[in-house]
Write a protein that holds these residues in place. Sequence first.
Motif, PDB file in Angstrom:
ATOM      1  N   GLY A 119       0.802  -1.222   0.000  1.00 34.65           N
ATOM      2  CA  GLY A 119       0.000   0.000   0.000  1.00 34.65           C
ATOM      3  C   GLY A 119       0.833   1.269   0.000  1.00 34.65           C
ATOM      4  N   PHE A 120       0.172   2.381   0.310  1.00 33.44           N
ATOM      5  CA  PHE A 120       0.822   3.694   0.338  1.00 33.44           C
ATOM      6  C   PHE A 120       1.642   3.804   1.612  1.00 33.44           C
ATOM      7  CE2 PHE A 120       1.356   8.181   0.854  1.00 33.44           C
ATOM      8  CZ  PHE A 120       1.331   8.715  -0.421  1.00 33.44           C
ATOM      9  N   SER A 121       2.947   3.988   1.467  1.00 31.05           N
ATOM     10  CA  SER A 121       3.847   4.019   2.621  1.00 31.05           C
ATOM     11  C   SER A 121       4.638   5.308   2.663  1.00 31.05           C
ATOM     12  CB  SER A 121       4.825   2.829   2.573  1.00 31.05           C
ATOM     13  OG  SER A 121       4.125   1.616   2.599  1.00 31.05           O
ATOM     14  N   GLY A 122       5.021   5.685   3.878  1.00 31.96           N
ATOM     15  CA  GLY A 122       5.778   6.916   4.065  1.00 31.96           C
ATOM     16  C   GLY A 122       7.257   6.732   3.792  1.00 31.96           C
ATOM     17  N   LEU A 123       8.000   7.814   4.023  1.00 28.16           N
ATOM     18  CA  LEU A 123       9.422   7.837   3.666  1.00 28.16           C
ATOM     19  C   LEU A 123      10.262   6.903   4.537  1.00 28.16           C
ATOM     20  CD1 LEU A 123       9.609  11.680   3.255  1.00 28.16           C
ATOM     21  CD2 LEU A 123       9.814  10.023   1.420  1.00 28.16           C
ATOM     22  N   GLN A 124       9.915   6.797   5.814  1.00 23.08           N
ATOM     23  CA  GLN A 124      10.724   5.963   6.702  1.00 23.08           C
ATOM     24  C   GLN A 124      10.601   4.492   6.320  1.00 23.08           C
ATOM     25  OE1 GLN A 124       8.944   8.604   7.844  1.00 23.08           O
ATOM     26  NE2 GLN A 124      10.753   9.826   8.333  1.00 23.08           N
ATOM     27  N   LYS A 125       9.396   4.057   6.001  1.00 18.31           N
ATOM     28  CA  LYS A 125       9.189   2.654   5.664  1.00 18.31           C
ATOM     29  C   LYS A 125       9.605   2.357   4.225  1.00 18.31           C
ATOM     30  CE  LYS A 125       5.688  -0.984   5.850  1.00 18.31           C
ATOM     31  NZ  LYS A 125       4.289  -1.321   6.186  1.00 18.31           N
ATOM     32  N   ARG A 126       9.364   3.305   3.320  1.00 17.04           N
ATOM     33  CA  ARG A 126       9.612   3.042   1.898  1.00 17.04           C
ATOM     34  C   ARG A 126      11.075   3.231   1.518  1.00 17.04           C
ATOM     35  NH1 ARG A 126       7.363   6.243  -3.411  1.00 17.04           N
ATOM     36  NH2 ARG A 126       7.276   4.456  -4.806  1.00 17.04           N
ATOM     37  N   MET A 134      11.952  13.870  18.248  1.00 16.36           N
ATOM     38  CA  MET A 134      10.632  13.678  18.853  1.00 16.36           C
ATOM     39  C   MET A 134      10.389  14.634  20.028  1.00 16.36           C
ATOM     40  SD  MET A 134       9.483  11.376  16.899  1.00 16.36           S
ATOM     41  CE  MET A 134       8.011  10.787  17.717  1.00 16.36           C
ATOM     42  N   THR A 135      11.432  15.405  20.435  1.00 13.51           N
ATOM     43  CA  THR A 135      11.287  16.268  21.616  1.00 13.51           C
ATOM     44  C   THR A 135      11.723  17.693  21.292  1.00 13.51           C
ATOM     45  OG1 THR A 135      13.490  15.603  22.341  1.00 13.51           O
ATOM     46  CG2 THR A 135      11.632  14.361  23.221  1.00 13.51           C
ATOM     47  N   HIS A 136      11.822  18.523  22.356  1.00  9.26           N
ATOM     48  CA  HIS A 136      12.300  19.910  22.260  1.00  9.26           C
ATOM     49  C   HIS A 136      11.447  20.738  21.309  1.00  9.26           C
ATOM     50  CE1 HIS A 136      15.797  18.888  24.660  1.00  9.26           C
ATOM     51  NE2 HIS A 136      16.047  17.867  23.853  1.00  9.26           N
ATOM     52  N   GLY A 137      10.156  20.455  21.295  1.00  4.60           N
ATOM     53  CA  GLY A 137       9.249  21.291  20.514  1.00  4.60           C
ATOM     54  C   GLY A 137       9.250  21.033  19.026  1.00  4.60           C
ATOM     55  N   SER A 138       9.959  20.000  18.587  1.00  4.11           N
ATOM     56  CA  SER A 138       9.987  19.722  17.151  1.00  4.11           C
ATOM     57  C   SER A 138       8.611  19.274  16.665  1.00  4.11           C
ATOM     58  CB  SER A 138      11.010  18.626  16.849  1.00  4.11           C
ATOM     59  OG  SER A 138      10.891  18.198  15.515  1.00  4.11           O
ATOM     60  N   LYS A 139       8.219  19.789  15.521  1.00  4.58           N
ATOM     61  CA  LYS A 139       6.961  19.372  14.898  1.00  4.58           C
ATOM     62  C   LYS A 139       7.210  18.591  13.612  1.00  4.58           C
ATOM     63  CE  LYS A 139       4.366  23.203  16.895  1.00  4.58           C
ATOM     64  NZ  LYS A 139       3.510  24.387  16.641  1.00  4.58           N
ATOM     65  N   ASN A 140       8.472  18.242  13.403  1.00  6.62           N
ATOM     66  CA  ASN A 140       8.837  17.446  12.222  1.00  6.62           C
ATOM     67  C   ASN A 140       9.258  16.058  12.683  1.00  6.62           C
ATOM     68  OD1 ASN A 140       9.771  16.391   9.801  1.00  6.62           O
ATOM     69  ND2 ASN A 140      11.751  17.419   9.971  1.00  6.62           N
ATOM     70  N   HIS A 141       8.312  15.122  12.703  1.00  2.24           N
ATOM     71  CA  HIS A 141       8.610  13.773  13.153  1.00  2.24           C
ATOM     72  C   HIS A 141       8.795  12.825  11.965  1.00  2.24           C
ATOM     73  CE1 HIS A 141       7.773  15.348  17.039  1.00  2.24           C
ATOM     74  NE2 HIS A 141       6.468  15.434  16.839  1.00  2.24           N
ATOM     75  N   ARG A 142       7.782  12.721  11.139  1.00  2.00           N
ATOM     76  CA  ARG A 142       7.867  11.846   9.973  1.00  2.00           C
ATOM     77  C   ARG A 142       7.538  12.604   8.689  1.00  2.00           C
ATOM     78  NH1 ARG A 142       7.797   6.324  11.380  1.00  2.00           N
ATOM     79  NH2 ARG A 142       6.877   5.744   9.391  1.00  2.00           N
TER      80      ARG A 142
END
Length: 208
Positions: A119-126, A134-142
């Motif tokens: 199926g349709f997969s994101g960058l980490q899996k594909r 994941m911390t310090h206020g980051s909004k860029n996870h995946r």
Amino acid sequence: MAIGLLGNKIGMTQIFDESGNIIPVTIIKVGPCTVTQIKTILKDGYNAIQIGYTEVSSTSLTQPELGHLRKSNIKPLRYLKEFRLNENIENIKIGQVLDVNSFSIGQRVNIQGKSIGKGFSGLQKRHNFTRGPMTHGSKNHRAPGSIGMGTTPGRVLPGKKMAGQLGNKITTVKKLKVIQTNIDENILVLKGSVPGKPGNLLSIVPFE
């Protein structure tokens, strides 16, 4: 003669060798396949044979497909595949049946088939991209992040790795070892895994 065959994946299991070691194996139902066409250098510019696999009713095929097989007095077959050959093909006849006898224990083969669709997969899996913090206020996870330059060239360049369909592509696994053959049941047992789910159509070609 190194001729490829078609078959279906039955599934995976494990067997034990003489020393008691576990060997992961895949069981494949191979053929029987029928030679439906022979191509020669003189007529077609190269040597090849076309084989057919899996008998079906005539209503399952188109008129051109039926006409191609009726020309050689061959029953309707669902799958047709051509294999190029470098050697002499004078010993092969149209209508000849090929089965698991073409392979021997210890031989190496290449297996080609369609991989499992995920199926349709994101960058980490594909594409195995690294995720953002994941911390310090980051909004860029995946998230994908930047995908190109600004004014120049002002577009996304072709071939950019992005999210999309994963799997469901023709894949080849090379140099798998033949562990066992069963002539009565047309079964081939290979060490290792092959593409696709049980029932998947596979092309088995001797490794050279």
